[in-house]
Design a protein around this motif. Structure first.
Motif, mmCIF file in Angstrom:
data_model
loop_
_atom_site.group_PDB
_atom_site.id
_atom_site.type_symbol
_atom_site.label_atom_id
_atom_site.label_comp_id
_atom_site.label_asym_id
_atom_site.label_seq_id
_atom_site.Cartn_x
_atom_site.Cartn_y
_atom_site.Cartn_z
ATOM 1 N N ALA A 283 50.777 47.498 34.213
ATOM 2 C CA ALA A 283 51.671 48.146 34.788
ATOM 3 C C ALA A 283 51.369 49.087 36.248
ATOM 4 C CB ALA A 283 52.439 48.957 34.307
ATOM 5 N N HIS A 284 50.814 48.683 36.583
ATOM 6 C CA HIS A 284 50.234 50.074 37.774
ATOM 7 C C HIS A 284 51.412 49.142 39.212
ATOM 8 C CE1 HIS A 284 48.288 51.372 40.906
ATOM 9 N NE2 HIS A 284 47.986 53.180 39.680
ATOM 10 N N PRO A 285 51.914 49.889 40.021
ATOM 11 C CA PRO A 285 52.325 49.203 40.930
ATOM 12 C C PRO A 285 51.008 48.258 42.043
ATOM 13 C CG PRO A 285 52.256 51.602 41.392
ATOM 14 C CD PRO A 285 51.602 51.337 39.430
ATOM 15 N N TRP A 286 50.619 48.776 42.224
ATOM 16 C CA TRP A 286 49.002 49.064 42.614
ATOM 17 C C TRP A 286 48.249 47.637 42.704
ATOM 18 C CZ3 TRP A 286 46.157 53.550 44.802
ATOM 19 C CH2 TRP A 286 46.847 54.713 45.489
ATOM 20 N N VAL A 287 49.150 46.926 41.434
ATOM 21 C CA VAL A 287 48.249 45.879 40.881
ATOM 22 C C VAL A 287 49.150 44.688 40.742
ATOM 23 C CG1 VAL A 287 46.897 44.766 39.009
ATOM 24 C CG2 VAL A 287 46.298 46.740 39.362
ATOM 25 N N ASP A 288 48.528 43.816 41.705
ATOM 26 C CA ASP A 288 49.629 42.227 42.323
ATOM 27 C C ASP A 288 49.018 41.357 41.517
ATOM 28 O OD1 ASP A 288 48.511 41.418 45.302
ATOM 29 O OD2 ASP A 288 47.835 42.158 43.715
ATOM 30 N N GLU A 289 47.876 40.907 40.641
ATOM 31 C CA GLU A 289 47.342 40.009 40.213
ATOM 32 C C GLU A 289 46.851 40.642 38.695
ATOM 33 O OE1 GLU A 289 45.349 35.697 41.150
ATOM 34 O OE2 GLU A 289 46.192 37.202 42.632
ATOM 35 N N LEU A 290 46.874 39.775 37.870
ATOM 36 C CA LEU A 290 45.297 40.516 36.896
ATOM 37 C C LEU A 290 45.390 39.084 36.465
ATOM 38 C CD1 LEU A 290 44.434 42.496 35.114
ATOM 39 C CD2 LEU A 290 46.479 41.718 33.382
ATOM 40 N N VAL A 291 43.487 39.166 36.698
ATOM 41 C CA VAL A 291 43.313 37.945 36.326
ATOM 42 C C VAL A 291 42.550 37.877 34.860
ATOM 43 C CG1 VAL A 291 40.953 36.054 37.398
ATOM 44 C CG2 VAL A 291 42.710 37.442 38.815
ATOM 45 N N VAL A 292 42.288 36.960 34.419
ATOM 46 C CA VAL A 292 41.462 36.861 32.525
ATOM 47 C C VAL A 292 40.633 36.093 32.808
ATOM 48 C CG1 VAL A 292 42.343 36.972 30.398
ATOM 49 C CG2 VAL A 292 43.778 38.090 31.646
ATOM 50 N N ALA A 293 39.607 36.163 31.654
ATOM 51 C CA ALA A 293 38.651 35.698 31.825
ATOM 52 C C ALA A 293 38.401 35.463 29.920
ATOM 53 C CB ALA A 293 37.478 35.804 32.783
ATOM 54 N N ASP A 294 38.032 34.578 29.626
ATOM 55 C CA ASP A 294 38.288 34.751 28.248
ATOM 56 C C ASP A 294 37.071 33.597 27.437
ATOM 57 O OD1 ASP A 294 39.073 36.770 24.994
ATOM 58 O OD2 ASP A 294 38.962 34.549 25.189
ATOM 59 N N ALA A 295 35.986 33.420 26.544
ATOM 60 C CA ALA A 295 35.040 32.715 25.977
ATOM 61 C C ALA A 295 36.556 31.436 25.337
ATOM 62 C CB ALA A 295 34.522 33.262 25.348
ATOM 63 N N ASP A 296 37.877 31.783 25.105
ATOM 64 C CA ASP A 296 38.435 30.542 24.259
ATOM 65 C C ASP A 296 39.438 30.705 25.692
ATOM 66 O OD1 ASP A 296 40.668 29.759 23.639
ATOM 67 O OD2 ASP A 296 40.563 31.446 21.772
ATOM 68 N N ALA A 297 39.612 29.141 25.943
ATOM 69 C CA ALA A 297 40.061 29.331 27.558
ATOM 70 C C ALA A 297 41.846 29.017 27.467
ATOM 71 C CB ALA A 297 39.664 27.754 28.161
#
Length: 112
Positions: free
Chosen positions: A22-36
């Motif tokens: 929700a932050h205006p400065w964040v243009d990309e959220l990259v997610v990693a998880d053991a469950d692809a």
């Protein structure tokens, strides 16, 4: 603009994802998880907010405390693998080094 990485996208990860997403400065959220598949879905709504830390995690803590004696006696397997424990340790060491030195630290820097 900023790119943010998130390790683990279960219930707690989804809760943590809400702030940078929700932050205006964040243009990309990259997610990693053991469950692809779960990582590919991305953060899901975290559900109803809880009033505090204890009520948020009370069921998990109770389950851990009930499972621990059997695992400690060797009667049951621990759900935490050696690899899980080492990964958590490496993340904690990288976070502490980052805090101490005031710079981003990759876990590869602390793995020996």
């Amino acid at each position: 603009m900023m790119r943010v990485g998130l390790l683990g996208i279960g219930r707690i990860g989804a809760f943590h994802a809400a702030t940078p997403a929700a932050h205006p400065w964040v243009d990309e959220l990259v997610v990693a998880d053991a469950d692809a598949a779960r990582a590919a879905e991305g953060p899901q709504p975290p559900g109803e907010p809880r009033p505090d830390f204890v009520t948020r995690f009370d069921a998990a803590h109770i389950a851990e405390m009930r499972a621990f004696p059997g695992a400690a006696r060797g009667e049951t397997d621990s759900s935490c693998t050696v690899e899980d424990a080492l990964a958590a340790l490496h993340l904690a060491e990288a976070a502490e080094l980052s805090r101490h030195e005031g710079r981003p630290v990759r876990t590869a820097e602390v793995i020996s």
